[in-house]
Motif scaffolding. Sequence first.
Motif, mmCIF file in Angstrom:
data_model
loop_
_atom_site.group_PDB
_atom_site.id
_atom_site.type_symbol
_atom_site.label_atom_id
_atom_site.label_comp_id
_atom_site.label_asym_id
_atom_site.label_seq_id
_atom_site.Cartn_x
_atom_site.Cartn_y
_atom_site.Cartn_z
ATOM 1 N N MET A 86 0.840 -1.202 0.000
ATOM 2 C CA MET A 86 0.000 0.000 0.000
ATOM 3 C C MET A 86 0.874 1.250 0.000
ATOM 4 S SD MET A 86 -3.235 -0.621 -0.234
ATOM 5 C CE MET A 86 -4.140 0.751 0.463
ATOM 6 N N LEU A 87 2.145 1.103 0.388
ATOM 7 C CA LEU A 87 3.069 2.234 0.425
ATOM 8 C C LEU A 87 3.883 2.366 -0.861
ATOM 9 C CD1 LEU A 87 4.351 1.701 4.074
ATOM 10 C CD2 LEU A 87 2.534 3.236 3.282
ATOM 11 N N SER A 88 3.645 1.485 -1.821
ATOM 12 C CA SER A 88 4.387 1.520 -3.077
ATOM 13 C C SER A 88 4.154 2.855 -3.786
ATOM 14 C CB SER A 88 3.928 0.366 -3.982
ATOM 15 O OG SER A 88 4.496 0.476 -5.257
ATOM 16 N N PRO A 89 5.225 3.465 -4.309
ATOM 17 C CA PRO A 89 5.050 4.739 -5.023
ATOM 18 C C PRO A 89 4.214 4.591 -6.296
ATOM 19 C CG PRO A 89 7.335 3.989 -5.149
ATOM 20 C CD PRO A 89 6.615 3.043 -4.246
ATOM 21 N N ASP A 93 2.149 -0.910 -10.128
ATOM 22 C CA ASP A 93 3.277 -1.835 -9.970
ATOM 23 C C ASP A 93 3.151 -2.619 -8.669
ATOM 24 O OD1 ASP A 93 4.346 -0.982 -12.364
ATOM 25 O OD2 ASP A 93 5.812 0.375 -11.437
ATOM 26 N N GLY A 94 2.668 -1.949 -7.634
ATOM 27 C CA GLY A 94 2.452 -2.635 -6.358
ATOM 28 C C GLY A 94 1.435 -3.751 -6.489
ATOM 29 N N LEU A 95 0.346 -3.481 -7.212
ATOM 30 C CA LEU A 95 -0.677 -4.510 -7.437
ATOM 31 C C LEU A 95 -0.106 -5.672 -8.227
ATOM 32 C CD1 LEU A 95 -3.586 -5.562 -7.325
ATOM 33 C CD2 LEU A 95 -4.040 -4.214 -9.401
ATOM 34 N N LEU A 96 0.651 -5.384 -9.275
ATOM 35 C CA LEU A 96 1.239 -6.460 -10.083
ATOM 36 C C LEU A 96 2.227 -7.281 -9.256
ATOM 37 C CD1 LEU A 96 1.357 -7.880 -12.798
ATOM 38 C CD2 LEU A 96 3.073 -6.210 -13.526
ATOM 39 N N GLU A 97 3.007 -6.630 -8.418
ATOM 40 C CA GLU A 97 3.927 -7.360 -7.543
ATOM 41 C C GLU A 97 3.144 -8.278 -6.606
ATOM 42 O OE1 GLU A 97 7.298 -6.512 -4.109
ATOM 43 O OE2 GLU A 97 6.848 -4.920 -5.536
ATOM 44 N N GLY A 146 -5.533 5.428 -11.387
ATOM 45 C CA GLY A 146 -5.719 5.325 -12.827
ATOM 46 C C GLY A 146 -4.909 4.215 -13.463
ATOM 47 N N ASP A 147 -4.339 3.330 -12.642
ATOM 48 C CA ASP A 147 -3.526 2.232 -13.171
ATOM 49 C C ASP A 147 -4.351 1.003 -13.542
ATOM 50 O OD1 ASP A 147 -1.250 3.751 -12.844
ATOM 51 O OD2 ASP A 147 -0.799 2.940 -10.855
ATOM 52 N N VAL A 148 -5.606 0.984 -13.135
ATOM 53 C CA VAL A 148 -6.520 -0.117 -13.432
ATOM 54 C C VAL A 148 -7.823 0.524 -13.899
ATOM 55 C CG1 VAL A 148 -7.853 -2.013 -12.404
ATOM 56 C CG2 VAL A 148 -5.485 -1.670 -11.723
ATOM 57 N N PRO A 149 -8.463 -0.017 -14.930
ATOM 58 C CA PRO A 149 -9.712 0.578 -15.411
ATOM 59 C C PRO A 149 -10.759 0.694 -14.299
ATOM 60 C CG PRO A 149 -8.977 -1.150 -16.913
ATOM 61 C CD PRO A 149 -8.083 -1.207 -15.709
ATOM 62 N N ARG A 150 -11.528 1.752 -14.334
ATOM 63 C CA ARG A 150 -12.563 2.012 -13.311
ATOM 64 C C ARG A 150 -13.607 0.910 -13.250
ATOM 65 N NH1 ARG A 150 -11.103 5.290 -9.576
ATOM 66 N NH2 ARG A 150 -10.124 7.149 -10.340
ATOM 67 N N ASP A 151 -13.908 0.285 -14.388
ATOM 68 C CA ASP A 151 -14.961 -0.733 -14.394
ATOM 69 C C ASP A 151 -14.447 -2.131 -14.046
ATOM 70 O OD1 ASP A 151 -13.532 -0.993 -16.760
ATOM 71 O OD2 ASP A 151 -15.289 -1.451 -17.982
ATOM 72 N N ALA A 152 -13.158 -2.275 -13.815
ATOM 73 C CA ALA A 152 -12.596 -3.575 -13.412
ATOM 74 C C ALA A 152 -12.961 -3.860 -11.957
ATOM 75 C CB ALA A 152 -11.078 -3.566 -13.579
ATOM 76 N N VAL A 153 -13.099 -5.142 -11.637
ATOM 77 C CA VAL A 153 -13.407 -5.528 -10.259
ATOM 78 C C VAL A 153 -12.310 -6.457 -9.736
ATOM 79 C CG1 VAL A 153 -15.913 -5.185 -10.372
ATOM 80 C CG2 VAL A 153 -14.947 -7.367 -11.043
ATOM 81 N N PHE A 154 -12.017 -6.298 -8.464
ATOM 82 C CA PHE A 154 -10.909 -7.035 -7.868
ATOM 83 C C PHE A 154 -11.082 -8.541 -7.971
ATOM 84 C CE2 PHE A 154 -9.099 -9.048 -3.978
ATOM 85 C CZ PHE A 154 -7.784 -9.018 -4.394
ATOM 86 N N ILE A 155 -12.279 -9.044 -7.725
ATOM 87 C CA ILE A 155 -12.455 -10.504 -7.737
ATOM 88 C C ILE A 155 -12.092 -11.080 -9.102
ATOM 89 C CG2 ILE A 155 -14.920 -10.536 -8.288
ATOM 90 C CD1 ILE A 155 -13.087 -12.850 -5.798
#
Length: 194
Positions: A86-89, A93-97, A146-155
């Motif tokens: 959550m602290l990733s700049p 990239d943090g989500l992909l990691e 803005g790194d993931v589309p607004r209509d995308a869902v986490f699940i």
Amino acid sequence: MTSDDSPKAPARALRADVRRNRARLIGAARETFGRDGADASLEGVARLAGVGIGTLYRHFPTRQDLLEALLADAYGELAAKARELMLSPSPGDGLLEWLRAFVSGVTAFRGMAAAAVVSLRDDRPEAARAVREAGGALFARAQEAGDVPRDAVFIDALRLAGAIAMVTEDDPEAAERLLSLAATGLARGKAAAR
């Protein structure tokens, strides 16, 4: 006084022998599944633990219950990793990691990824809920940036990572390629949504 008004009895601590048997079963399952995969003989797990099959089923009524006990450690590590990231700049990239860590964490043995996918769609295991919440917060942060589309869902991202884990259990390089391909798709979706 209704049954809902009655005082709750405090949860009793497990007897020492019950705790020992549970720990031995988890250790034996980790060893057996690590060697033979998640479809290995439960009788063999019980035998290795030095208990009867009835004892195994008293602790773990289904194979999925036993697999979820093995997944609990991986889920704890994944939840902690999500909180750290959550602290990733760079939220994306943090989500992909984190998704890479997820795939790696649920492929310790053949068949573990399929058990993870089942447990993550079922709200029953507390540890799985913690992974969904921590990973979901990381996903939301990436969306807000803005790194993931607004209509995308986490699940859906979690299901995609689970599917990648299932088909690449024996091939971490393929997992990395597929995750990169999925991330490229997310980035294109983000650009198209603008």
